[in-house]
Design a protein around this motif. Structure first.
Motif, short mmCIF file in Angstrom:
data_model
loop_
_atom_site.label_atom_id
_atom_site.label_comp_id
_atom_site.label_asym_id
_atom_site.label_seq_id
_atom_site.Cartn_x
_atom_site.Cartn_y
_atom_site.Cartn_z
N VAL A 184 48.60 35.61 -28.08
CA VAL A 184 49.76 36.48 -28.29
C VAL A 184 49.46 37.49 -29.40
O VAL A 184 49.85 38.66 -29.33
N THR A 185 48.77 37.01 -30.45
CA THR A 185 48.44 37.90 -31.57
C THR A 185 47.56 39.05 -31.11
O THR A 185 47.71 40.19 -31.58
N GLY A 224 56.75 49.71 -36.91
CA GLY A 224 57.22 48.49 -37.55
C GLY A 224 56.30 47.33 -37.23
O GLY A 224 55.43 47.42 -36.35
N THR A 225 56.51 46.23 -37.92
CA THR A 225 55.62 45.06 -37.75
C THR A 225 56.40 43.80 -37.40
O THR A 225 55.91 42.70 -37.61
N GLU A 226 57.60 43.96 -36.84
CA GLU A 226 58.43 42.79 -36.54
C GLU A 226 57.76 41.85 -35.54
O GLU A 226 57.80 40.62 -35.70
N LYS A 251 56.40 37.93 -36.18
CA LYS A 251 56.87 36.87 -35.30
C LYS A 251 55.71 36.08 -34.71
O LYS A 251 55.75 34.85 -34.66
N SER A 252 54.66 36.78 -34.27
CA SER A 252 53.49 36.09 -33.69
C SER A 252 52.74 35.30 -34.75
O SER A 252 52.13 34.27 -34.44
N LEU A 253 52.78 35.77 -36.01
CA LEU A 253 52.13 35.04 -37.11
C LEU A 253 53.03 33.97 -37.70
O LEU A 253 52.62 33.26 -38.63
N LYS A 254 54.27 33.88 -37.20
CA LYS A 254 55.25 32.88 -37.65
C LYS A 254 55.57 33.05 -39.13
O LYS A 254 55.71 32.07 -39.87
N ILE A 255 55.69 34.32 -39.55
CA ILE A 255 56.14 34.63 -40.91
C ILE A 255 57.66 34.77 -40.86
O ILE A 255 58.19 35.75 -40.33
N LYS A 256 58.36 33.81 -41.40
CA LYS A 256 59.82 33.78 -41.30
C LYS A 256 60.50 34.55 -42.43
O LYS A 256 61.45 35.28 -42.20
N ASN A 257 60.01 34.40 -43.64
CA ASN A 257 60.62 35.06 -44.79
C ASN A 257 59.82 36.32 -45.13
O ASN A 257 58.78 36.25 -45.79
N VAL A 258 60.29 37.46 -44.68
CA VAL A 258 59.56 38.71 -44.89
C VAL A 258 59.80 39.27 -46.28
O VAL A 258 59.19 40.28 -46.66
#
Length: 411
Positions: free
Chosen positions: A60-61, A78-80, A84-91
């Motif tokens: 997916v990445t 944008g990098t949303e 999401k694919s990197l599972k970064i929840k707290n931006v």
């Protein structure tokens, strides 16, 4: 739920100020504290070696990176989807750019991360030459400690890189045990790069731990960054830098990258892209910086080509050797026929009296082993009959050949 989020995202995009590209380059919007991600993504975007290696069907990445790189050629993006694919929840949480880079390389397909992969071999030997330890480890980044030399002068990245491969000695209380010597002995340890990556990444360890205060700190030490790095016959040229500004508790990441098209250095600061006013390496072969954190070096195409050719050179040599042998055998047969014809026509020496030539020996031996295979492959009842046929067949040749065949079979 997803459609409502998309509508919110589109609404926010409309409010954002559209920035005109500098030199045809676009920036990335900061989601909160994602400057570390933006800097790394810009460096990867300016690394075309991985673009064709991204496999959307595999990871997916890979798909999200390919889509982002496509948009970056046209507009500020944008990098949303990437977070999401990197599972970064707290931006809004600050992260380390080096850790972010390794996280991306772990999640992309192996053929894409292979561009940055190298291998180091560590070897420890005693004074007698016995191997005590030998191991090979892969790497994506090579860390350089800024504490290796005195802090009162500028740190040389080139010297720090060479220190990785310097031999170290063990003696006195630091002697190591050798199994073959069956005792503790003096030894030397060394490191060798056995696989050179196409893209070499150096990590300047500005963030370290102080055991005296038992706390982390950031080093603001000035470093001397060389334009090129040389290791044996491998040459690397700098094309990208990720900087960290300010302190340990609160800082900001930017990227300085060389455009291969116009040979100009640009600064990528989130959505803002600008041409560097004082171009690095314009007057000197080194670049001084107190903020450089990650250094990206591209391997010389010629040196990589030489390595590939040297690996396949053995196979080509083997093939050429076979061709030479085949050609030599054919030449021997021609020489043999010419010699026999000239001997019968001019009444020359008999083969038994003359010194054997190379072509004659090769032809005789081939005929001899062919007959051996013929006789040995048959049963014992037919051996005598096949022997007579072979001897009769070879009587047209010289007496040495006849005697050689007759003496080679039992009975």
């Amino acid at each position: 739920m997803a459609s409502s989020q998309d509508e919110v995202t589109k609404a926010e995009r409309k409010k954002r100020k559209v920035r005109q590209p500098q030199g045809g380059h676009y920036g990335l919007y900061n989601q909160g504290a994602t400057c570390y991600l933006n800097s790394v993504l810009q460096v990867l975007f300016m690394t075309p070696e991985i673009h064709d290696r991204l496999n959307p069907k595999s990871q997916v990445t890979d798909e999200e990176l390919r889509n982002l790189f496509k948009r970056l050629k046209e507009t500020t993006s944008g990098t949303e989807n990437i977070t999401k694919s990197l599972k970064i929840k707290n931006v809004c949480q600050q992260r380390d750019a080096a850790e972010c880079l390794e996280m991306i390389l772990q999640k992309v397909s192996p053929q894409a991360s292979e561009v940055f992969k190298g291998q180091l071999r560590y070897t420890t030997k005693c004074t007698e030459g016995h191997s005590i330890i030998e191991e090979t480890n892969p790497f994506w980044t090579l860390p350089l400690s800024l504490k290796d030399t005195h802090d009162d002068r500028t740190y040389s990245v080139g010297e720090g890189f060479e220190r990785i491969f310097q031999q170290k000695s063990f003696s006195g209380d630091n002697m190591v045990y050798c199994n073959e010597c069956e005792e503790k002995t003096e030894a030397t340890t060394g490191c060798e790069m056995v696989t050179y990556p196409q893209i070499l990444i150096l990590l300047l360890k500005r963030f370290d731990f102080d055991y005296r205060t038992m706390s982390y700190f950031k080093s603001h030490r000035c470093v001397d960054v060389p334009r090129t790095l040389q290791r044996k016959d491998k040459e690397y040229k700098l094309y990208g830098m990720v900087h960290h500004n300010s302190s340990l508790r609160g800082g900001h990441y930017t990227a300085t990258i060389l455009c291969s098209e116009d040979k100009t250095w640009y600064e990528f600061n989130d959505a803002h892209v600008s041409k560097v006013k004082q171009q690095p390496f314009a007057k000197t072969s080194t670049y001084k910086s107190q903020t450089a954190y990650l250094l990206m070096y591209r391997g010389n195409i010629k040196s990589i080509h030489r390595e590939i050719m040297s690996r396949s050179g053995g196979e080509r040599d083997t093939g050429n050797e076979k061709k030479r042998k085949t050609g030599q055998n054919e030449e021997d047969d021609v020489q043999m026929k010419r010699h026999e014809a000239s001997g019968h026509q001019a009444g020359g020496e008999k083969e038994s009296d003359a010194a054997p030539k190379r072509g004659q020996c090769c032809s005789k031996l081939r005929s001899f082993f062919k007959c051996l295979c013929c006789i040995n492959s048959s049963g014992t009842d037919d051996a005598a009959e096949k022997k007579k046929k072979c001897v009769k067949k070879k009587r047209g040749g010289g007496t040495d050949e006849k005697r050689l065949i007759e003496n080679s079979f039992p009975g």
